[in-house]
Design an enzyme around this catalytic site. Structure first.
Site, mmCIF file in Angstrom:
data_model
loop_
_atom_site.group_PDB
_atom_site.id
_atom_site.type_symbol
_atom_site.label_atom_id
_atom_site.label_comp_id
_atom_site.label_asym_id
_atom_site.label_seq_id
_atom_site.Cartn_x
_atom_site.Cartn_y
_atom_site.Cartn_z
ATOM 1 N N GLY A 1 1.013 -1.304 -0.024
ATOM 2 C CA GLY A 1 -0.115 -0.066 -0.097
ATOM 3 C C GLY A 1 0.836 1.243 -0.070
ATOM 4 O O GLY A 1 1.962 1.307 -0.386
ATOM 5 N N GLY B 1 1.979 2.150 5.272
ATOM 6 C CA GLY B 1 3.065 1.426 5.677
ATOM 7 C C GLY B 1 3.699 1.915 7.133
ATOM 8 O O GLY B 1 4.050 1.098 7.929
ATOM 9 N N GLU C 1 5.555 -3.566 1.068
ATOM 10 C CA GLU C 1 5.893 -3.182 -0.541
ATOM 11 C C GLU C 1 4.948 -2.089 -0.572
ATOM 12 O O GLU C 1 3.823 -1.833 -0.363
ATOM 13 C CB GLU C 1 5.304 -4.340 -1.344
ATOM 14 C CG GLU C 1 6.082 -5.664 -1.200
ATOM 15 C CD GLU C 1 7.243 -5.620 -1.844
ATOM 16 O OE1 GLU C 1 7.696 -4.272 -2.492
ATOM 17 O OE2 GLU C 1 8.095 -6.419 -1.966
ATOM 18 N N CYS D 1 1.418 0.694 -9.120
ATOM 19 C CA CYS D 1 2.913 1.250 -7.992
ATOM 20 C C CYS D 1 3.844 1.150 -9.169
ATOM 21 O O CYS D 1 4.557 2.022 -9.038
ATOM 22 C CB CYS D 1 3.087 0.185 -6.971
ATOM 23 S SG CYS D 1 3.194 -1.407 -7.427
#
Length: 472
Positions: free
Chosen positions: A203, A208, A225, A260
């Site tokens: 996310g 995070g 990640e 991403c």
């Protein structure tokens, strides 16, 4: 009365696609405790039997791809072809994990004149998996498949913006996999639970940080990640062919730029900037059609929410804007945004410095390779990058200097990406290595059994003393 999360269709926000019940913190506690008990039985199940259960889930998912692809398109706004692709890749990844698990999780033994050493691969216990909305099935599968194969239990909390399809997918597993739903309170109750033995998160940076803080407070290991503000650098000898530009446009605007690893900053020699803009615009005219995700020929749908629509609209004001492709949509009834190329914006603008996660991309001119390398490596997010050149050796030499977890050469597209290629990042983009063997090993602990040669039966036992033991 049970609270519900209702999921609207981003293409027609007056339409409710479905709803899920919110999981309260008290319910999270009971679910994790039950998962802990189930995990012990699952870990004791022989690995071939665990893998047989995962193979059954892969077959069931493959048989449901068409039905689930339509549901995924309706709840996420991704075009139908991309939804089929995501589900199909989830099936392939699950089967790939099954094919690799026996070798990846096997014990290894060294028996030589120094003694006997056995390395064991043991599961952690209960894994908390926190996943985002932009690729809800595959980003969950990257955690579910190796974690279950290794003998862990999984409690999955998907994003409230895409809870429906992944819940259907999870129900296909005859394994200790449970889905919980809710906002930050539900996530905090899950990550902060004393029986959670590892956290796997994909996310944004804000989420995070929150996950890392909760996990760190309990010394719970984490796989993070995060995002990426991926540069695409065209060297002076790069060709702006139709095929190359088509790949770049789709790598930029797939899932409306909400990926991403999308190309988010484009760098071109100043002397070739006009030619690049013309080639890019022509490619968008060929391949980019913004429409309802279920409409034939659509290659881009809406963004995920009203907030995302407002944010994207603000990015369009960051410089000289070129509208792109065919736009067959109504922003008044769905969260649609006309894709745009912003030419030569201020390098310090928010569009350039941040991960925009929107169908708006900047293109900037540069004078020399050292300056563009510095620009490409600027910022905190080092997930991916790409370099384009007629000389592959030159491209690889340049790519070595990227501060990125992976780099493409002459493409910026997931198509053709091998499962042998680790997926990770440098800087603050994450420490995990999903999509490859490294991803399997994230879900096992290495434990050691050691019999030093000096203490094996029949050996002469040395005198005790400082030299007989390692320091530390």
């Amino acid at each position: 009365m049970t609270d519900l999360i209702e999921r609207e269709n981003p293409a027609r926000f007056a339409e409710i696609v479905g709803a899920v019940a919110v999981t309260s913190p008290a319910e999270v506690d009971a679910i994790v405790r039950r998962a802990d008990a189930e995990q012990r039985r699952w870990a004791a199940t022989p690995l071939p039997d665990r893998l047989a259960a995962l193979t059954g889930a892969a077959t069931a998912l493959e048989n449901a791809v068409e039905e689930l692809a339509t549901l995924l398109a309706r709840e996420s706004g991704k075009v139908l072809a991309d939804c089929r692709g995501e589900l199909g890749f989830a099936v392939r990844f699950l089967r790939w994990v099954v094919s690799r698990a026996i070798s990846a999780y096997a014990d290894s033994t060294v028996d030589d004149d120094l003694g006997r050493l056995v390395l064991l691969r043991k599961p952690y216990g209960v894994i908390a998996a926190i996943t985002p909305w932009n690729a809800p099935v595959i980003l969950a599968m990257l955690k579910i498949a190796p974690a279950l194969a290794a003998g862990n239990a999984v409690v999955l909390k998907p994003s409230p913006l895409a809870p429906l399809t992944i819940s259907r997918v999870a129900a296909l597993f005859e394994a200790p996999l449970t889905v919980v739903h809710g906002d930050g309170a539900t996530g905090a109750a899950l990550v902060g639970h004393d029986l959670i033995r590892k956290v796997a998160f994909t996310g944004g940076a804000t989420g995070g940080r929150a996950v890392a803080a909760l996990a760190g407070d309990r010394l719970t290991p984490s796989v993070l990640e995060l995002g990426g503000n991926d540069p695409a650098v065209f060297l002076a000898d790069a060709s702006f062919t139709d095929a190359a530009m088509d790949r770049l446009v789709m790598a930029t605007f797939a899932t409306s730029g909400q990926v991403c690893m999308a190309a988010k900053r484009l760098y071109v020699p100043e002397s070739r900037l006009d030619d690049f803009v013309a080639a890019y615009r022509a490619a968008a005219d060929r391949v980019l059609v913004t429409s309802d995700p279920l409409a034939p020929g659509a290659t881009m749908g809406p963004v995920i929410s009203a907030d995302a629509q407002r944010s994207a609209a603000a990015f369009r004001d960051d410089g000289a804007l070129v509208d792109l492709g065919r736009f067959d949509a109504d922003p008044a009834t769905g969260y649609f945004v006309r894709p745009g190329l912003v030419v030569a914006p201020d390098p310090d603008s928010r569009l350039v410095r941040t991960e925009q996660f929107a169908p708006v991309v900047p293109v900037l001119g540069y004078r020399d390779e050292e300056s563009v390398l510095a620009a490409a490596n600027a910022g905190d997010l080092g997930l991916g990058a790409s370099v384009w050149s007629a000389d592959e050796e030159r491209a690889f030499a340049f790519a070595r200097r990227f501060e990125a977890g992976f780099a493409f050469v002459n493409t910026h597209n997931r198509t053709g990406m091998s499962l042998r290629a680790p997926f990770g990042g440098v800087k603050r983009s994450g420490w995990g290595r999903e999509y490859a063997e490294e991803g399997l090993l994230e879900y096992v602990q290495t434990c050691v059994i050691h019999a030093p040669a000096a203490f094996r039966p029949g050996a002469e036992i040395p005198a005790a003393g400082p030299s007989a033991y390692p320091a530390g």
